[in-house]
Motif scaffolding. Structure first.
Motif, PDB file in Angstrom:
ATOM      1  N   LYS A  68    -114.710  94.486  53.264  1.00  0.00           N
ATOM      2  CA  LYS A  68    -115.516  95.702  53.355  1.00  0.00           C
ATOM      3  C   LYS A  68    -115.054  96.575  54.519  1.00  0.00           C
ATOM      4  O   LYS A  68    -114.968  97.798  54.394  1.00  0.00           O
ATOM      5  CB  LYS A  68    -116.986  95.330  53.529  1.00  0.00           C
ATOM      6  CG  LYS A  68    -117.930  96.525  53.524  1.00  0.00           C
ATOM      7  CD  LYS A  68    -119.388  96.071  53.619  1.00  0.00           C
ATOM      8  CE  LYS A  68    -120.328  97.260  53.586  1.00  0.00           C
ATOM      9  NZ  LYS A  68    -121.746  96.838  53.696  1.00  0.00           N
ATOM     10  N   ILE A 206    -119.077  98.606  47.652  1.00  0.00           N
ATOM     11  CA  ILE A 206    -119.252  97.996  46.328  1.00  0.00           C
ATOM     12  C   ILE A 206    -120.712  98.130  45.932  1.00  0.00           C
ATOM     13  O   ILE A 206    -121.594  97.798  46.710  1.00  0.00           O
ATOM     14  CB  ILE A 206    -118.878  96.509  46.387  1.00  0.00           C
ATOM     15  CG1 ILE A 206    -117.377  96.377  46.641  1.00  0.00           C
ATOM     16  CG2 ILE A 206    -119.247  95.793  45.118  1.00  0.00           C
ATOM     17  CD1 ILE A 206    -116.540  96.748  45.465  1.00  0.00           C
ATOM     18  N   PRO A 210    -121.252  95.113  40.512  1.00  0.00           N
ATOM     19  CA  PRO A 210    -119.876  95.590  40.575  1.00  0.00           C
ATOM     20  C   PRO A 210    -119.493  96.388  39.339  1.00  0.00           C
ATOM     21  O   PRO A 210    -120.104  96.280  38.278  1.00  0.00           O
ATOM     22  CB  PRO A 210    -119.068  94.284  40.648  1.00  0.00           C
ATOM     23  CG  PRO A 210    -120.030  93.244  41.093  1.00  0.00           C
ATOM     24  CD  PRO A 210    -121.354  93.663  40.574  1.00  0.00           C
ATOM     25  N   TYR A 216    -115.918  91.300  36.241  1.00  0.00           N
ATOM     26  CA  TYR A 216    -115.857  90.844  37.641  1.00  0.00           C
ATOM     27  C   TYR A 216    -116.152  89.353  37.740  1.00  0.00           C
ATOM     28  O   TYR A 216    -115.422  88.603  38.399  1.00  0.00           O
ATOM     29  CB  TYR A 216    -116.845  91.641  38.491  1.00  0.00           C
ATOM     30  CG  TYR A 216    -117.024  91.083  39.886  1.00  0.00           C
ATOM     31  CD1 TYR A 216    -116.132  91.410  40.898  1.00  0.00           C
ATOM     32  CD2 TYR A 216    -118.068  90.208  40.180  1.00  0.00           C
ATOM     33  CE1 TYR A 216    -116.277  90.880  42.174  1.00  0.00           C
ATOM     34  CE2 TYR A 216    -118.221  89.676  41.449  1.00  0.00           C
ATOM     35  CZ  TYR A 216    -117.326  90.020  42.441  1.00  0.00           C
ATOM     36  OH  TYR A 216    -117.472  89.482  43.708  1.00  0.00           O
ATOM     37  N   PRO A 324    -106.948  92.168  40.279  1.00  0.00           N
ATOM     38  CA  PRO A 324    -108.099  92.997  40.684  1.00  0.00           C
ATOM     39  C   PRO A 324    -107.734  94.468  40.855  1.00  0.00           C
ATOM     40  O   PRO A 324    -108.542  95.350  40.548  1.00  0.00           O
ATOM     41  CB  PRO A 324    -108.533  92.375  42.018  1.00  0.00           C
ATOM     42  CG  PRO A 324    -108.002  90.985  41.981  1.00  0.00           C
ATOM     43  CD  PRO A 324    -106.716  91.069  41.233  1.00  0.00           C
ATOM     44  N   PHE A 328    -109.991  96.819  38.620  1.00  0.00           N
ATOM     45  CA  PHE A 328    -111.048  97.549  39.337  1.00  0.00           C
ATOM     46  C   PHE A 328    -110.563  98.831  40.002  1.00  0.00           C
ATOM     47  O   PHE A 328    -111.377  99.651  40.412  1.00  0.00           O
ATOM     48  CB  PHE A 328    -111.682  96.634  40.390  1.00  0.00           C
ATOM     49  CG  PHE A 328    -112.229  95.357  39.815  1.00  0.00           C
ATOM     50  CD1 PHE A 328    -113.344  95.370  39.000  1.00  0.00           C
ATOM     51  CD2 PHE A 328    -111.610  94.144  40.062  1.00  0.00           C
ATOM     52  CE1 PHE A 328    -113.843  94.207  38.455  1.00  0.00           C
ATOM     53  CE2 PHE A 328    -112.093  92.968  39.518  1.00  0.00           C
ATOM     54  CZ  PHE A 328    -113.220  92.995  38.711  1.00  0.00           C
ATOM     55  N   VAL A 332    -112.035 100.657  45.094  1.00  0.00           N
ATOM     56  CA  VAL A 332    -112.941  99.588  45.550  1.00  0.00           C
ATOM     57  C   VAL A 332    -112.194  98.268  45.749  1.00  0.00           C
ATOM     58  O   VAL A 332    -112.812  97.218  45.914  1.00  0.00           O
ATOM     59  CB  VAL A 332    -114.097  99.389  44.545  1.00  0.00           C
ATOM     60  CG1 VAL A 332    -114.997 100.603  44.502  1.00  0.00           C
ATOM     61  CG2 VAL A 332    -113.563  99.067  43.151  1.00  0.00           C
ATOM     62  N   TYR A 333    -110.880  98.343  45.750  1.00  0.00           N
ATOM     63  CA  TYR A 333    -110.049  97.132  45.759  1.00  0.00           C
ATOM     64  C   TYR A 333    -110.317  96.253  46.971  1.00  0.00           C
ATOM     65  O   TYR A 333    -110.464  95.031  46.852  1.00  0.00           O
ATOM     66  CB  TYR A 333    -108.580  97.565  45.713  1.00  0.00           C
ATOM     67  CG  TYR A 333    -107.576  96.442  45.733  1.00  0.00           C
ATOM     68  CD1 TYR A 333    -107.545  95.485  44.722  1.00  0.00           C
ATOM     69  CD2 TYR A 333    -106.632  96.351  46.752  1.00  0.00           C
ATOM     70  CE1 TYR A 333    -106.609  94.474  44.729  1.00  0.00           C
ATOM     71  CE2 TYR A 333    -105.690  95.349  46.764  1.00  0.00           C
ATOM     72  CZ  TYR A 333    -105.674  94.412  45.748  1.00  0.00           C
ATOM     73  OH  TYR A 333    -104.747  93.412  45.771  1.00  0.00           O
ATOM     74  N   ASN A 335    -112.934  95.953  48.980  1.00  0.00           N
ATOM     75  CA  ASN A 335    -114.234  95.287  48.938  1.00  0.00           C
ATOM     76  C   ASN A 335    -114.274  94.184  47.884  1.00  0.00           C
ATOM     77  O   ASN A 335    -114.811  93.093  48.110  1.00  0.00           O
ATOM     78  CB  ASN A 335    -115.336  96.313  48.665  1.00  0.00           C
ATOM     79  CG  ASN A 335    -115.550  97.243  49.841  1.00  0.00           C
ATOM     80  OD1 ASN A 335    -114.992  97.045  50.915  1.00  0.00           O
ATOM     81  ND2 ASN A 335    -116.353  98.265  49.644  1.00  0.00           N
ATOM     82  N   VAL A 336    -113.716  94.464  46.705  1.00  0.00           N
ATOM     83  CA  VAL A 336    -113.696  93.474  45.636  1.00  0.00           C
ATOM     84  C   VAL A 336    -112.881  92.249  46.049  1.00  0.00           C
ATOM     85  O   VAL A 336    -113.281  91.101  45.807  1.00  0.00           O
ATOM     86  CB  VAL A 336    -113.130  94.088  44.333  1.00  0.00           C
ATOM     87  CG1 VAL A 336    -112.828  93.001  43.307  1.00  0.00           C
ATOM     88  CG2 VAL A 336    -114.120  95.086  43.748  1.00  0.00           C
ATOM     89  N   ARG A 339    -114.869  89.988  48.281  1.00  0.00           N
ATOM     90  CA  ARG A 339    -115.895  89.244  47.537  1.00  0.00           C
ATOM     91  C   ARG A 339    -115.285  88.141  46.698  1.00  0.00           C
ATOM     92  O   ARG A 339    -115.838  87.045  46.563  1.00  0.00           O
ATOM     93  CB  ARG A 339    -116.694  90.208  46.660  1.00  0.00           C
ATOM     94  CG  ARG A 339    -117.556  91.177  47.453  1.00  0.00           C
ATOM     95  CD  ARG A 339    -118.367  92.073  46.549  1.00  0.00           C
ATOM     96  NE  ARG A 339    -119.224  91.303  45.641  1.00  0.00           N
ATOM     97  CZ  ARG A 339    -120.320  91.778  45.073  1.00  0.00           C
ATOM     98  NH1 ARG A 339    -120.697  93.016  45.347  1.00  0.00           N
ATOM     99  NH2 ARG A 339    -121.025  91.042  44.253  1.00  0.00           N
ATOM    100  N   LEU A 340    -114.120  88.406  46.101  1.00  0.00           N
ATOM    101  CA  LEU A 340    -113.453  87.393  45.287  1.00  0.00           C
ATOM    102  C   LEU A 340    -112.927  86.239  46.137  1.00  0.00           C
ATOM    103  O   LEU A 340    -112.829  85.102  45.659  1.00  0.00           O
ATOM    104  CB  LEU A 340    -112.291  88.019  44.510  1.00  0.00           C
ATOM    105  CG  LEU A 340    -112.641  88.972  43.360  1.00  0.00           C
ATOM    106  CD1 LEU A 340    -111.378  89.634  42.826  1.00  0.00           C
ATOM    107  CD2 LEU A 340    -113.359  88.237  42.237  1.00  0.00           C
TER     108      LEU A 340
END
Length: 402
Positions: A68, A206, A210, A216, A324, A328, A332-333, A335-336, A339-340
Motif C-alpha cells: 500500500k 484497494i 477488490p 482476485y 496480477p 488487475f 492498483v498493482y 496494493n494487490v 495483499r496477495l
C-alpha cells in the motif's frame, strides 16, 4: 497512468544482482549456515529453522502495508533501505549468544525481506513501468535464479576461513555497501520525471471489495497453493528421492537439476514472449503436477520429475509478478501484490512444520500424494482464472459496443 520509460537491460542486471544478494542473505542463508550454527551454539535444529519461519511470517504480515505504501507514496525508499535492515538483522545474528537474540535478529531480517524481495520489487516495477514491467520481471527472475549457484559456494568459501559469525558480518557489510547503490542506479531518473509518474498513482487505495473480486480470490488461492507446493518440495525433495530407493549422493545430484530447470524455464519465457500470463499459468501448474506424478512413479523417471517440477516452478516465479499485473492493471498493482503476498508467505512459514509432521506420521509417499492433490486443485484454479478473465473481457467488449 503515466509511467517512466522502461529500464535498459543493464538496469535489469543491477536489480537482479541486488536480488541475488538479498535472497542469499535471507531465505537461502540457513541452508549453508545451519550446521555450523548448531555445532557452535548447541541450539536445536527446530529453533534455528523456526527463526526463518518467523521471518517469513513477519514478512507476510507486513507485505500488505508495504504494498500500500509503494502504491500511494510519491517517492519510494523501501527498496533502497532494505539492505540496511537486512544487514542489521545479520549483525544481531552474528553477535547473538542467546537464542532469543538470534530469533530477534531473524525478525529484523523478516522486515528487510518484506522491504526488499520480490513482493516489494514487483509492485515498484509495476508502478514505475506500468504494463511494460512484465519484461523486466522476466529478466530479473532469470538473473536471480542463479542465487544459490553463486551465494552458497561463496558462503561455503567464507566458512573455510572464518566462523559463521564473521561470515554473517561480512555478508552484512556487503549488503550495506552494495544494495543502496544498486537500487539507486537501477531506478535513477530525474526527480521531475519520477514525480510526474508517481503523481498519477498517489493516494490510490484497494477498495474493500477488490476489482474482479472473484478472480482476485482465485489468484490468491492459486498463489498460496503454489507457495505450499514450492516450499514442500524445496524442503523435502531429498527425502522424497531417498524414499524412492535412490541413494543419498544420487538424490543430491538429482536435486541439483532443480536450479537449471527453473532458470531454463525463465529463459524460455524471455526468448518466447507473446503468451498471455493466463495461459502461461496453466502450463506452469501443469508442469508442477506432472513433476509430482513422475516422482510418484519409478526411480528411473525421477530425474524427469525434478526437471518438470523445476520448469513449472521457474515460470511460477515470473507469474507472481506478471499475472496480477495482467489481470488487475498497473493502477492498483502495488496494493494487490501486497495483499496477495501475505497468505503466500504465511503458507511458506507453516509448510515445513506441516510437511515434517505428515512425513513422520504417515510417510513420504502420503506427503507426496497430498502435494499431487494440491497440484491438481491448482491446475483447476489456473484454468478457472483464465476462463473467468476471458468472460470479463467479453462482457466489457459487449458493454462498449452497446
Amino acid at each position: 497512468m503515466k509511467t517512466i520509460n522502461a529500464p535498459t537491460f543493464r538496469n535489469s542486471i543491477l536489480l537482479g544482482i541486488a536480488q541475488i544478494l538479498q535472497w542469499g542473505g535471507s531465505f537461502f542463508l540457513l541452508a549453508v549456515l545451519t550446521k555450523p550454527i548448531i555445532e557452535d551454539t548447541g541450539w536445536s535444529h527446530e529453533l534455528v529453522y523456526g527463526s526463518l519461519s518467523l521471518a517469513l511470517l513477519i514478512s507476510g504480515m507486513l507485505a500488505p502495508t508495504i504494498g500500500k505504501r509503494i502504491g500511494e507514496k510519491e517517492t519510494n525508499n523501501t527498496l533502497l533501505y532494505s539492505g540496511l535492515v537486512m544487514a542489521l538483522g545479520l549483525v544481531l545474528i552474528a553477535i547473538a549468544r542467546h537464542i532469543l537474540l538470534f530469533i530477534f535478529g531473524w525478525s529484523v531480517i523478516g522486515v528487510g525481506m518484506a522491504m526488499g524481495l520480490y513482493d516489494a520489487l514487483f509492485p515498484t516495477l509495476g508502478k514505475r513501468y506500468g504494463s511494460g514491467a512484465g519484461k523486466v520481471i522476466t529478466h530479473i527472475t532469470l538473473i536471480s535464479g542463479f542465487c544459490t549457484t553463486i551465494i552458497w559456494p561463496a558462503i561455503t568459501l567464507l566458512l573455510q576461513y572464518f566462523s559463521w559469525r564473521t561470515t554473517c558480518l561480512i555478508y552484512a557489510a556487503a549488503l550495506v555497501v552494495f544494495i543502496y547503490p544498486l537500487y539507486r542506479l537501477a531506478f535513477r531518473s530525474s526527480l521531475k520525471e519520477e514525480a510526474k509518474a508517481a503523481g498519477s498513482t498517489a493516494k490510490m487505495e484497494i477498495p474493500s471489495e477488490p476489482v474482479h473480486p472473484g478472480i482476485y480470490y482465485l489468484v490468491m488461492t492459486s498463489f498460496t497453493l503454489g507457495a505450499v507446493l514450492m516450499t514442500g518440495m524445496s524442503v523435502h525433495l531429498i527425502d522424497i528421492l531417498v524414499n524412492n530407493n535412490i541413494s543419498l549422493p544420487l538424490a543430491v545430484s538429482l536435486g541439483a537439476l532443480l536450479g537449471p530447470s527453473q532458470v531454463g524455464a525463465r529463459l524460455m519465457d524471455m526468448l518466447l514472449p507473446g503468451r498471455s500470463p493466463l495461459t502461461t499459468a496453466v502450463f506452469s501448474a501443469a508442469g508442477v503436477l506432472l513433476g509430482f506424478i513422475l516422482l510418484l512413479c519409478s526411480q528411473q523417471v525421477a530425474f524427469l520429475g525434478v526437471i518438470f517440477y523445476g520448469l513449472g516452478n521457474g515460470i511460477r516465479t515470473i507469474l507472481r509478478g506478471t499475472l496480477p499485473l495482467h489481470v488487475f492493471g498497473p493502477q492498483v498493482y502495488a496494493n494487490v501484490m501486497g495483499r496477495l503476498a501475505r497468505p503466500q508467505l504465511i503458507a511458506q512459514a507453516l509448510t515445513p512444520f506441516a510437511g515434517g509432521f505428515m512425513i513422520r506420521k504417515f510417510g513420504t509417499d502420503v506427503f507426496l500424494e497430498v502435494l499431487c492433490g494440491l497440484a491438481v486443485v491448482n491446475v483447476l484454479l489456473t484454468i478457472s482464472i483464465r476462463y473467468f478473465e476471458n468472460i470479463y473481457i467479453w462482457k466489457q467488449a459487449r458493454s462498449l459496443k452497446a
